[in-house]
Design a protein around this motif. Structure first.
Motif, PDB file in Angstrom:
ATOM      1  N   THR A 285       5.275  14.378  62.612  1.00  0.00           N
ATOM      2  CA  THR A 285       3.989  14.644  63.178  1.00  0.00           C
ATOM      3  C   THR A 285       3.232  13.859  62.561  1.00  0.00           C
ATOM      4  O   THR A 285       2.045  12.930  63.308  1.00  0.00           O
ATOM      5  CB  THR A 285       3.506  16.040  63.316  1.00  0.00           C
ATOM      6  OG1 THR A 285       4.449  16.910  63.906  1.00  0.00           O
ATOM      7  CG2 THR A 285       2.063  16.040  63.979  1.00  0.00           C
ATOM      8  N   VAL A 286       2.851  13.804  61.152  1.00  0.00           N
ATOM      9  CA  VAL A 286       1.891  12.847  60.543  1.00  0.00           C
ATOM     10  C   VAL A 286       2.238  11.241  60.597  1.00  0.00           C
ATOM     11  O   VAL A 286       1.065  10.848  60.960  1.00  0.00           O
ATOM     12  CB  VAL A 286       1.951  13.248  58.795  1.00  0.00           C
ATOM     13  CG1 VAL A 286       1.117  12.103  57.976  1.00  0.00           C
ATOM     14  CG2 VAL A 286       1.765  14.560  58.789  1.00  0.00           C
ATOM     15  N   ALA A 287       3.571  11.173  60.578  1.00  0.00           N
ATOM     16  CA  ALA A 287       3.707   9.688  60.824  1.00  0.00           C
ATOM     17  C   ALA A 287       3.321   9.107  62.371  1.00  0.00           C
ATOM     18  O   ALA A 287       2.672   8.062  62.411  1.00  0.00           O
ATOM     19  CB  ALA A 287       5.353   9.434  60.579  1.00  0.00           C
ATOM     20  N   LYS A 288       3.648   9.970  63.446  1.00  0.00           N
ATOM     21  CA  LYS A 288       3.435   9.823  64.614  1.00  0.00           C
ATOM     22  C   LYS A 288       1.770   9.569  64.711  1.00  0.00           C
ATOM     23  O   LYS A 288       1.022   8.764  65.524  1.00  0.00           O
ATOM     24  CB  LYS A 288       3.868  10.775  65.620  1.00  0.00           C
ATOM     25  CG  LYS A 288       5.344  10.302  65.754  1.00  0.00           C
ATOM     26  CD  LYS A 288       5.931  11.704  66.398  1.00  0.00           C
ATOM     27  CE  LYS A 288       5.578  11.654  67.907  1.00  0.00           C
ATOM     28  NZ  LYS A 288       6.271  12.689  68.905  1.00  0.00           N
ATOM     29  N   ARG A 289       1.040  10.319  64.214  1.00  0.00           N
ATOM     30  CA  ARG A 289      -0.644  10.440  63.926  1.00  0.00           C
ATOM     31  C   ARG A 289      -1.048   9.307  63.504  1.00  0.00           C
ATOM     32  O   ARG A 289      -1.923   8.718  64.047  1.00  0.00           O
ATOM     33  CB  ARG A 289      -1.077  11.546  63.317  1.00  0.00           C
ATOM     34  CG  ARG A 289      -2.207  11.830  63.436  1.00  0.00           C
ATOM     35  CD  ARG A 289      -2.871  13.406  63.032  1.00  0.00           C
ATOM     36  NE  ARG A 289      -2.435  13.474  61.678  1.00  0.00           N
ATOM     37  CZ  ARG A 289      -2.132  14.728  61.076  1.00  0.00           C
ATOM     38  NH1 ARG A 289      -2.130  15.824  61.569  1.00  0.00           N
ATOM     39  NH2 ARG A 289      -1.868  14.922  59.813  1.00  0.00           N
ATOM     40  N   ILE A 290      -0.403   8.998  62.310  1.00  0.00           N
ATOM     41  CA  ILE A 290      -0.911   7.466  61.887  1.00  0.00           C
ATOM     42  C   ILE A 290      -0.675   6.349  62.948  1.00  0.00           C
ATOM     43  O   ILE A 290      -1.526   5.628  63.048  1.00  0.00           O
ATOM     44  CB  ILE A 290      -0.007   7.315  60.269  1.00  0.00           C
ATOM     45  CG1 ILE A 290      -0.408   8.269  59.452  1.00  0.00           C
ATOM     46  CG2 ILE A 290      -0.284   6.025  60.055  1.00  0.00           C
ATOM     47  CD1 ILE A 290       0.387   8.200  58.112  1.00  0.00           C
TER      48      ILE A 290
ATOM     49  N   GLU B 179      12.066  14.590  59.982  1.00  0.00           N
ATOM     50  CA  GLU B 179      11.881  16.008  59.951  1.00  0.00           C
ATOM     51  C   GLU B 179      10.119  16.315  59.917  1.00  0.00           C
ATOM     52  O   GLU B 179       9.442  15.464  59.248  1.00  0.00           O
ATOM     53  CB  GLU B 179      12.693  16.351  58.640  1.00  0.00           C
ATOM     54  CG  GLU B 179      14.132  16.135  58.546  1.00  0.00           C
ATOM     55  CD  GLU B 179      14.603  16.518  57.372  1.00  0.00           C
ATOM     56  OE1 GLU B 179      13.924  16.817  56.524  1.00  0.00           O
ATOM     57  OE2 GLU B 179      15.846  16.371  57.070  1.00  0.00           O
ATOM     58  N   GLU B 180       9.983  17.586  60.238  1.00  0.00           N
ATOM     59  CA  GLU B 180       8.559  17.949  60.304  1.00  0.00           C
ATOM     60  C   GLU B 180       8.430  18.539  58.696  1.00  0.00           C
ATOM     61  O   GLU B 180       9.330  18.924  58.119  1.00  0.00           O
ATOM     62  CB  GLU B 180       8.328  19.048  61.137  1.00  0.00           C
ATOM     63  CG  GLU B 180       8.409  18.584  62.469  1.00  0.00           C
ATOM     64  CD  GLU B 180       7.237  17.696  62.926  1.00  0.00           C
ATOM     65  OE1 GLU B 180       6.481  17.461  62.154  1.00  0.00           O
ATOM     66  OE2 GLU B 180       7.302  17.114  64.060  1.00  0.00           O
ATOM     67  N   PRO B 181       7.168  18.689  58.150  1.00  0.00           N
ATOM     68  CA  PRO B 181       6.120  18.230  58.962  1.00  0.00           C
ATOM     69  C   PRO B 181       5.506  16.745  58.892  1.00  0.00           C
ATOM     70  O   PRO B 181       4.849  16.270  59.415  1.00  0.00           O
ATOM     71  CB  PRO B 181       4.779  18.911  58.151  1.00  0.00           C
ATOM     72  CG  PRO B 181       5.514  18.930  56.585  1.00  0.00           C
ATOM     73  CD  PRO B 181       6.926  19.138  56.842  1.00  0.00           C
ATOM     74  N   VAL B 182       6.405  15.893  58.233  1.00  0.00           N
ATOM     75  CA  VAL B 182       6.220  14.277  57.948  1.00  0.00           C
ATOM     76  C   VAL B 182       6.281  13.728  59.274  1.00  0.00           C
ATOM     77  O   VAL B 182       5.073  12.682  59.459  1.00  0.00           O
ATOM     78  CB  VAL B 182       7.004  14.004  57.016  1.00  0.00           C
ATOM     79  CG1 VAL B 182       6.525  12.448  56.601  1.00  0.00           C
ATOM     80  CG2 VAL B 182       6.993  14.507  55.754  1.00  0.00           C
TER      81      VAL B 182
ATOM     82  N   THR C 104       9.405  17.952  46.689  1.00  0.00           N
ATOM     83  CA  THR C 104      10.172  16.787  47.551  1.00  0.00           C
ATOM     84  C   THR C 104       9.084  15.816  47.832  1.00  0.00           C
ATOM     85  O   THR C 104       8.131  15.833  48.384  1.00  0.00           O
ATOM     86  CB  THR C 104      10.249  17.481  49.030  1.00  0.00           C
ATOM     87  OG1 THR C 104      11.327  18.373  48.607  1.00  0.00           O
ATOM     88  CG2 THR C 104      11.082  16.352  49.721  1.00  0.00           C
ATOM     89  N   LYS C 105       9.609  14.314  47.260  1.00  0.00           N
ATOM     90  CA  LYS C 105       8.780  13.384  47.707  1.00  0.00           C
ATOM     91  C   LYS C 105       8.657  13.105  49.325  1.00  0.00           C
ATOM     92  O   LYS C 105       9.791  13.269  49.949  1.00  0.00           O
ATOM     93  CB  LYS C 105       9.272  12.040  46.943  1.00  0.00           C
ATOM     94  CG  LYS C 105       8.748  11.964  45.621  1.00  0.00           C
ATOM     95  CD  LYS C 105       8.696  10.769  44.918  1.00  0.00           C
ATOM     96  CE  LYS C 105       8.159  10.873  43.691  1.00  0.00           C
ATOM     97  NZ  LYS C 105       7.898   9.364  42.755  1.00  0.00           N
ATOM     98  N   ILE C 106       7.311  12.424  49.654  1.00  0.00           N
ATOM     99  CA  ILE C 106       7.299  12.208  51.130  1.00  0.00           C
ATOM    100  C   ILE C 106       7.997  10.841  51.498  1.00  0.00           C
ATOM    101  O   ILE C 106       7.853   9.971  50.936  1.00  0.00           O
ATOM    102  CB  ILE C 106       5.759  12.288  51.522  1.00  0.00           C
ATOM    103  CG1 ILE C 106       5.122  13.613  51.255  1.00  0.00           C
ATOM    104  CG2 ILE C 106       5.754  11.921  52.931  1.00  0.00           C
ATOM    105  CD1 ILE C 106       3.934  13.845  51.412  1.00  0.00           C
TER     106      ILE C 106
ATOM    107  N   TYR D 146       4.029  13.971  47.070  1.00  0.00           N
ATOM    108  CA  TYR D 146       4.930  15.254  47.331  1.00  0.00           C
ATOM    109  C   TYR D 146       4.380  15.992  48.652  1.00  0.00           C
ATOM    110  O   TYR D 146       3.262  16.000  48.441  1.00  0.00           O
ATOM    111  CB  TYR D 146       4.953  16.179  46.124  1.00  0.00           C
ATOM    112  CG  TYR D 146       5.750  15.542  44.787  1.00  0.00           C
ATOM    113  CD1 TYR D 146       7.125  15.439  44.529  1.00  0.00           C
ATOM    114  CD2 TYR D 146       4.942  14.418  44.137  1.00  0.00           C
ATOM    115  CE1 TYR D 146       7.576  14.838  43.465  1.00  0.00           C
ATOM    116  CE2 TYR D 146       5.502  13.790  42.981  1.00  0.00           C
ATOM    117  CZ  TYR D 146       6.759  14.163  42.824  1.00  0.00           C
ATOM    118  OH  TYR D 146       7.562  13.342  41.632  1.00  0.00           O
ATOM    119  N   ILE D 147       5.327  16.695  49.131  1.00  0.00           N
ATOM    120  CA  ILE D 147       5.073  17.826  50.162  1.00  0.00           C
ATOM    121  C   ILE D 147       4.523  18.963  49.327  1.00  0.00           C
ATOM    122  O   ILE D 147       5.082  19.414  48.482  1.00  0.00           O
ATOM    123  CB  ILE D 147       6.113  18.314  50.952  1.00  0.00           C
ATOM    124  CG1 ILE D 147       6.828  17.147  51.973  1.00  0.00           C
ATOM    125  CG2 ILE D 147       5.913  19.469  51.853  1.00  0.00           C
ATOM    126  CD1 ILE D 147       7.985  17.711  52.701  1.00  0.00           C
TER     127      ILE D 147
END
Length: 347
Positions: free
Chosen positions: A29-34, A24-27, A16-18, A10-11
């Motif tokens: 940015t995280v996905a692009k970083r991964i 959408e942010e913040p996810v 809200t499950k991720i 969850y965020i």
């Protein structure tokens, strides 16, 4: 592995499950970083190994070729770029994992499920030979002992014929197996069960941190957190390797023995865990070769970690203990001529 794990999470501070694929942010940015971290790792593997998948440069006794000073500098630059990304990803994931662990309950399909206090715990031991590298039979003091290893056939480890007695049409994705379906774990298992000192052992990030750095966090989330903690050390080690590399140095051992038929082994700390290869070579020809891969070590420990957990959360434990199981388990339906008539990815 983070991409596989995040849909369970969850965020923090929300219900809200991720969805790791959301724009959408913040996810996002995280996905692009991964993906950038993964791209850097694959690029370094390609530079050093010749190919990112199944590298062609390694050979018996060393490597086929050295890398150029320019390639060395490229690896160094990529590692320096990845280090702050890895630290940020580690901190994000640990926050998310601790948030899940402290929620008390989570939603699976349409069911609210309570998280047990000792979720994904086991009482088995750990096996690791080095924080980031390996040990072999050629070491002055080897850190793995083949005499302590035994294996058991699936027929003597798993249960016999069973009948499915529980069904949930709302379980994601596509519902569970139908009630009345016959299953036979003894016959369906495809690997032997390796034991160390007569017991299953956990291999992987937590095993390394427990044995070499006094890490003591138990359970499925304890393993996940340990995995995140290893990211920066991988990059520090990569930078140290670049500093030590002589691009004009020899890439082969001074002598490559042709073998006398005695047992040799190497226990390599791969990301998923200790990957043991045993071989007998005589006069330059392989007489016997055995692989004890991390997934095989972790299967029986996983079984212990699943005991007592709500069945709806079983996949969360499996994803924590071994990413290989999470993305390589499929159901195939075939007709009498062995033609596939249906298939389903077990998610």
């Amino acid at each position: 592995h983070n991409i596989l794990t995040l849909p369970d999470m969850y965020i923090p501070g929300t219900d809200t499950k991720i969805n790791p694929f959301t724009p959408e942010e913040p996810v996002r940015t995280v996905a692009k970083r991964i993906q950038r971290l993964r791209e850097i790792g694959q690029t370094v593997g390609e530079i050093a190994g010749g190919e990112a998948i199944h590298p062609s440069n390694p050979r018996v006794g060393g490597m086929f070729y050295n890398i150029s000073p320019q390639a060395k500098q490229k690896i160094y630059d990529l590692a320096k770029e990845a280090l702050p990304l890895a630290i940020a990803q580690m901190e994000f994931m640990i926050t998310v994992l601790k948030n899940w662990e402290n929620r008390g309950t989570v939603t699976v399909g349409k069911t609210e499920v309570e998280i047990p206090e000792k979720f994904g715990w086991h009482d088995q031991g750990y096996m690791a030979v080095d924080p980031v590298f390996d040990s072999s039979s050629l070491d002055f003091e080897p850190k793995w002992d083949p005499d302590r290893w035994t294996d058991v056939s699936p027929y003597h480890w798993y249960q016999g014929e069973l009948e499915i007695s529980l069904e949930d049409a709302d379980y994601p994705v596509g519902g569970t197996t139908k009630v009345g379906t016959k299953t036979w774990p003894q016959m369906q298992a495809c690997t032997s069960v390796p034991l160390y000192d007569g017991q299953p052992v956990e291999v992987g990030p937590r095993a390394r941190l427990t044995i070499f750095k006094n890490y003591d966090r138990k359970g499925a989330m304890g393993l996940q957190i340990a995995r995140q903690m290893e990211y920066p050390d991988c990059l520090y080690t990569m930078i140290e390797a670049c500093d030590a590399l002589d691009c004009n140095g020899s890439v082969l051992a001074d002598e490559i023995p042709q073998g006398d038929g005695s047992l040799g082994w190497n226990a390599n700390e791969a990301p998923r865990g200790c990957d043991v290869h045993l071989a007998r070579v005589k006069d330059g020809k392989v007489q016997e070769y055995t692989l004890l891969v991390p997934t095989t070590w972790n299967f029986p420990t996983c079984s212990r970690a699943l005991e007592g957990a709500p069945w709806q959360l079983a996949e969360v434990i499996m994803r924590a203990y071994d990413p290989c199981v999470s993305c390589a388990t499929h159901m195939l339906v075939v007709d009498e001529s062995k033609k596939i008539v249906a298939q389903k990815l077990v998610q």
